[in-house]
Design a protein around this motif. Structure first.
Motif, PDB file in Angstrom:
ATOM      1  N   ASP A 108       0.823  -1.201   0.000  1.00 30.15           N
ATOM      2  CA  ASP A 108       0.000   0.000   0.000  1.00 30.15           C
ATOM      3  C   ASP A 108       0.867   1.265   0.000  1.00 30.15           C
ATOM      4  N   THR A 109       1.991   1.210   0.717  1.00 30.80           N
ATOM      5  CA  THR A 109       2.913   2.369   0.713  1.00 30.80           C
ATOM      6  C   THR A 109       3.454   2.624  -0.683  1.00 30.80           C
ATOM      7  N   SER A 110       3.814   1.548  -1.389  1.00 31.46           N
ATOM      8  CA  SER A 110       4.321   1.684  -2.765  1.00 31.46           C
ATOM      9  C   SER A 110       3.237   2.228  -3.685  1.00 31.46           C
ATOM     10  N   LYS A 111       1.973   1.810  -3.456  1.00 26.48           N
ATOM     11  CA  LYS A 111       0.870   2.305  -4.284  1.00 26.48           C
ATOM     12  C   LYS A 111       0.686   3.815  -4.094  1.00 26.48           C
ATOM     13  N   ILE A 112       0.721   4.272  -2.821  1.00 29.05           N
ATOM     14  CA  ILE A 112       0.580   5.714  -2.567  1.00 29.05           C
ATOM     15  C   ILE A 112       1.711   6.488  -3.232  1.00 29.05           C
ATOM     16  N   GLN A 113       2.939   5.939  -3.143  1.00 31.66           N
ATOM     17  CA  GLN A 113       4.079   6.608  -3.779  1.00 31.66           C
ATOM     18  C   GLN A 113       3.895   6.677  -5.282  1.00 31.66           C
ATOM     19  N   ASN A 114       3.382   5.579  -5.870  1.00 32.29           N
ATOM     20  CA  ASN A 114       3.145   5.534  -7.307  1.00 32.29           C
ATOM     21  C   ASN A 114       2.041   6.505  -7.710  1.00 32.29           C
ATOM     22  N   ILE A 115       0.970   6.605  -6.878  1.00 31.45           N
ATOM     23  CA  ILE A 115      -0.125   7.542  -7.168  1.00 31.45           C
ATOM     24  C   ILE A 115       0.390   8.978  -7.190  1.00 31.45           C
ATOM     25  N   VAL A 116       1.208   9.337  -6.184  1.00 37.10           N
ATOM     26  CA  VAL A 116       1.791  10.694  -6.123  1.00 37.10           C
ATOM     27  C   VAL A 116       2.653  10.964  -7.344  1.00 37.10           C
ATOM     28  N   ASP A 117       3.467   9.954  -7.752  1.00 34.96           N
ATOM     29  CA  ASP A 117       4.337  10.117  -8.924  1.00 34.96           C
ATOM     30  C   ASP A 117       3.513  10.323 -10.192  1.00 34.96           C
ATOM     31  N   GLU A 118       2.481   9.522 -10.370  1.00 40.58           N
ATOM     32  CA  GLU A 118       1.671   9.603 -11.588  1.00 40.58           C
ATOM     33  C   GLU A 118       0.924  10.935 -11.682  1.00 40.58           C
ATOM     34  N   ILE A 119       0.366  11.383 -10.562  1.00 42.02           N
ATOM     35  CA  ILE A 119      -0.344  12.668 -10.590  1.00 42.02           C
ATOM     36  C   ILE A 119       0.629  13.812 -10.869  1.00 42.02           C
ATOM     37  N   ASN A 120       1.838  13.759 -10.290  1.00 40.67           N
ATOM     38  CA  ASN A 120       2.840  14.818 -10.535  1.00 40.67           C
ATOM     39  C   ASN A 120       3.266  14.857 -11.987  1.00 40.67           C
ATOM     40  N   ILE A 121       3.327  13.650 -12.634  1.00 43.79           N
ATOM     41  CA  ILE A 121       3.695  13.608 -14.047  1.00 43.79           C
ATOM     42  C   ILE A 121       2.560  14.154 -14.910  1.00 43.79           C
ATOM     43  N   ALA A 122       1.349  13.760 -14.561  1.00 42.63           N
ATOM     44  CA  ALA A 122       0.197  14.183 -15.359  1.00 42.63           C
ATOM     45  C   ALA A 122      -0.142  15.653 -15.147  1.00 42.63           C
ATOM     46  N   TYR A 123       0.129  16.194 -13.968  1.00 39.14           N
ATOM     47  CA  TYR A 123      -0.257  17.576 -13.642  1.00 39.14           C
ATOM     48  C   TYR A 123       0.840  18.229 -12.794  1.00 39.14           C
ATOM     49  N   PRO A 124       1.991  18.515 -13.417  1.00 39.50           N
ATOM     50  CA  PRO A 124       3.085  19.136 -12.646  1.00 39.50           C
ATOM     51  C   PRO A 124       2.716  20.551 -12.244  1.00 39.50           C
ATOM     52  N   ILE A 125       3.160  20.980 -11.076  1.00 42.16           N
ATOM     53  CA  ILE A 125       2.880  22.325 -10.584  1.00 42.16           C
ATOM     54  C   ILE A 125       3.705  23.338 -11.364  1.00 42.16           C
ATOM     55  N   SER A 126       3.059  24.394 -11.874  1.00 41.17           N
ATOM     56  CA  SER A 126       3.733  25.483 -12.578  1.00 41.17           C
ATOM     57  C   SER A 126       3.089  26.790 -12.162  1.00 41.17           C
ATOM     58  N   ALA A 127       3.584  27.904 -12.722  1.00 36.82           N
ATOM     59  CA  ALA A 127       3.024  29.205 -12.384  1.00 36.82           C
ATOM     60  C   ALA A 127       1.559  29.308 -12.772  1.00 36.82           C
ATOM     61  N   ALA A 128       1.173  28.588 -13.833  1.00 35.95           N
ATOM     62  CA  ALA A 128      -0.206  28.652 -14.306  1.00 35.95           C
ATOM     63  C   ALA A 128      -1.132  27.725 -13.527  1.00 35.95           C
ATOM     64  N   THR A 129      -0.599  26.655 -12.941  1.00 33.69           N
ATOM     65  CA  THR A 129      -1.446  25.644 -12.293  1.00 33.69           C
ATOM     66  C   THR A 129      -1.378  25.671 -10.776  1.00 33.69           C
ATOM     67  N   GLN A 130      -0.492  26.505 -10.194  1.00 26.55           N
ATOM     68  CA  GLN A 130      -0.342  26.470  -8.743  1.00 26.55           C
ATOM     69  C   GLN A 130      -1.608  26.980  -8.052  1.00 26.55           C
ATOM     70  N   THR A 131      -1.884  26.423  -6.918  1.00 22.81           N
ATOM     71  CA  THR A 131      -3.075  26.787  -6.168  1.00 22.81           C
ATOM     72  C   THR A 131      -2.807  28.034  -5.335  1.00 22.81           C
ATOM     73  N   GLU A 132      -3.870  28.578  -4.744  1.00 24.95           N
ATOM     74  CA  GLU A 132      -3.740  29.778  -3.922  1.00 24.95           C
ATOM     75  C   GLU A 132      -2.830  29.533  -2.741  1.00 24.95           C
ATOM     76  N   ARG A 133      -2.907  28.356  -2.160  1.00 25.68           N
ATOM     77  CA  ARG A 133      -2.044  28.024  -1.021  1.00 25.68           C
ATOM     78  C   ARG A 133      -0.578  28.041  -1.416  1.00 25.68           C
ATOM     79  N   ILE A 134      -0.299  27.513  -2.598  1.00 26.67           N
ATOM     80  CA  ILE A 134       1.099  27.483  -3.058  1.00 26.67           C
ATOM     81  C   ILE A 134       1.574  28.895  -3.384  1.00 26.67           C
ATOM     82  N   ARG A 135       0.674  29.711  -3.964  1.00 32.93           N
ATOM     83  CA  ARG A 135       1.051  31.090  -4.271  1.00 32.93           C
ATOM     84  C   ARG A 135       1.392  31.867  -2.996  1.00 32.93           C
ATOM     85  N   LEU A 136       0.599  31.660  -1.974  1.00 33.21           N
ATOM     86  CA  LEU A 136       0.877  32.331  -0.703  1.00 33.21           C
ATOM     87  C   LEU A 136       2.200  31.873  -0.115  1.00 33.21           C
ATOM     88  N   ARG A 137       2.446  30.568  -0.232  1.00 37.84           N
ATOM     89  CA  ARG A 137       3.707  30.042   0.285  1.00 37.84           C
ATOM     90  C   ARG A 137       4.901  30.609  -0.472  1.00 37.84           C
TER      91      ARG A 137
END
Length: 540
Positions: A287-316
């Motif tokens: 299950d730990t490997s699955k969570i790690q794989n899920i995080v990796d796949e989502i990051n590949i499919a939707y990497p954070i950029s200036a156009a996609t960052q959320t309000e929380r990330i902008r504040l940070r």
């Protein structure tokens, strides 16, 4: 007896008369020295107790270098005052030299010391008896430490203070970082937290509930930070539904099996937390490997950029930029302030060395405000003039060689040079019967000779009648020329003013040069010219 008394009275009266004629006495301790040896020159004046006396103050007296100039000693007598000024002089070349007649100003009157010949002998070295050694390197022991090095050291220290302050601020900022500010992206935060959680292996104690709670919180926080979804407050069904809709709305391509794996891990976590289910170690690792794989796949499919960052990330990121600006600009400001203070101190220091006015940095204003000196120059009858500083005798060979026919002698007295803010020349010109020139011819000749030494160009001038309150009459000259200053390599416009007077066989001239931009210098020139007067000849 009566005859001897008459002789004594004659000697007393003769001594008093001689003292009144020249109150200056000159002595040396020896007239024969070796190269590099020093001898003492003593100048004594006998004056009234309220008299003002100005002794020579120069690093060079004639051909001799001044090693030491001692403070003036004062001896008070019953009816007069004796001032004693001592100098230690030396010469480094063999030959016969003379200590020239030096000007001593007593109550605004100039007297001359006696000229004394000094024989400087060479040192004989017997190379057959005296062993010779190799030339040694330069020794740095007891070397003088220039004050400019202090400013350089202070600037280096100011830079080091800034660097130290930078690291201190950064260390304190890092120590006070919140959980949100420690990581650059949600992906980095999730990966590092999963790795740290896996290293703990807190399921080995027979209770997997804390492990699954922390693991799913990491995954939910990652989803929340990435897609701006309140994932930590939603049920498994709600989070999966909203995640699918979000992927669809944002047109993110993520394999369906990734969503299914994520749902299975969340369902397992619910069973562990609420039904007290206890997975095996292999299931927990999977299950730990699955969570790690899920995080990796989502990051590949939707990497954070200036156009996609959320309000929380902008504040940070904004907080991060503020921290960076703080730790950069505070040290820079402190270092710059210290360097500025050092620069101001340096300017004040050189302003004192160059005799500049402290607030205006205007040397002519400083000269105007100081106490002036009134002295008499030349003889027969001698011209008296007030100037900011004493004029020293400096005869120019060009002036002497270019004298008009009928000029018997020219004595020149000067202050400063053409490169300085104020330049004063006083020419005492004695003529004979052959001198038959008009005022215009004298003016043209004088200006041509004076300016040719400066390589002046575009010379322009005009003349007018002159008369001051002391009854001095003559010709006043005002003009200007372009001068190439060798000091700053710039062309400057120089204004010159002159007064040419005559008294008996004398054709005296006073010239003043200054920058056109100087607004104080014309007042100086007017004050100098107004002070001119011829010394009245005393009747015997």
């Amino acid at each position: 007896m009566k005859h001897n008394l008459i002789h004594i009275l004659v000697l007393i009266f003769y001594s008093a008369w001689a003292w009144g004629q020249n109150p200056v006495e000159t002595q040396v301790d020896t007239t024969n020295i070796k190269i590099g040896d020093a001898f003492s020159l003593t100048i004594k004046t006998h004056t009234n107790q309220n008299s003002k006396v100005l002794f020579p103050d120069s690093p060079q007296l004639g051909d001799f270098e001044v090693i030491d100039s001692y403070p003036v000693d004062t001896l008070l007598k019953s009816d007069y005052m004796e001032l004693i000024k001592k100098y230690d002089l030396t010469q480094f070349n063999a030959g016969s030299y003379s200590v020239p007649q030096l000007p001593v100003i007593v109550d605004a009157k100039m007297f001359k010391t006696d000229s004394i010949y000094i024989q400087v002998t060479d040192i004989e070295v017997d190379t057959l008896k005296t062993p010779l050694y190799e030339i040694k390197g330069i020794s740095t022991a007891d070397a003088s430490f220039s004050s400019k090095w202090f400013y350089l050291i202070f600037i280096i220290l100011a830079v080091l203070v800034g660097l130290g302050l930078y690291f201190i601020i950064k260390k304190r900022q890092d120590a006070n970082l919140t959980e949100e500010d420690k990581y650059k992206t949600p992906y980095e935060k999730a990966v590092k937290k999963l790795k740290k959680l896996e290293e703990k292996k807190n399921w080995t104690r027979g209770d997997a509930k804390p492990y699954y709670s922390d693991m799913t919180d990491i995954a939910r926080t990652f989803i929340e930070d990435t897609f701006d979804i309140s994932a930590r407050e939603l049920t498994t069904f709600e989070i999966i539904s909203i995640l699918k809709n979000t992927l669809k709305d944002k047109k993110i391509k993520l394999r369906p099996e990734i969503i299914r794996e994520f749902k299975r891990v969340l369902d397992t976590a619910d069973l562990v937390k609420f039904a007290k289910s206890q997975p095996t170690e292999g299931e927990i690792t999977a299950d730990t490997s699955k969570i790690q794989n899920i995080v990796d796949e989502i990051n590949i499919a939707y990497p954070i950029s200036a156009a996609t960052q959320t309000e929380r990330i902008r504040l940070r990121e904004e907080r991060k930029r503020k921290r960076k600006r703080l730790r950069i600009w505070v040290p820079i400001s402190v270092s710059a302030s210290l360097i500025l203070i050092s620069g101001i101190a340096y300017l004040i220091n050189i302003s004192a060395e160059r005799d500049w006015h402290l607030l205006t940095f205007n040397s002519t204003k400083k000269l105007m405000n100081k106490e002036w000196i009134t002295s008499t120059y030349g003889s027969n009858p001698g011209i008296t003039i007030s100037t900011p500083e004493v004029l020293f005798r400096k005869n120019d060979k060009t002036i002497q060689e270019s004298a008009l026919e009928g000029v018997a002698s020219i004595q020149q007295f000067k202050y400063a040079s053409i490169n300085d803010p104020l330049y004063i020349i006083l020419n005492i010109v004695e003529t004979n019967k052959e001198f038959k020139y008009t005022d215009k011819e004298i003016t043209d000749h004088s200006i041509r000779i004076l300016t040719q030494n400066f390589r002046a160009k575009d010379i322009d001038f005009e003349t007018s009648d002159f008369e001051n309150a002391n009854g001095i009459r003559g010709v006043e000259v005002k003009g200007n020329f372009i001068f190439s200053n060798p000091v700053n390599q710039k062309e400057e416009k120089i204004v010159f003013e002159g007064v040419m007077t005559k008294s008996g066989i004398n054709r005296d001239q006073a010239w003043i040069f200054y920058l056109e931009s100087d607004t104080t210098a014309p007042q100086l020139a007017e004050r100098i010219f107004d002070s001119m007067q011829y010394k009245k000849e005393e009747k015997p």
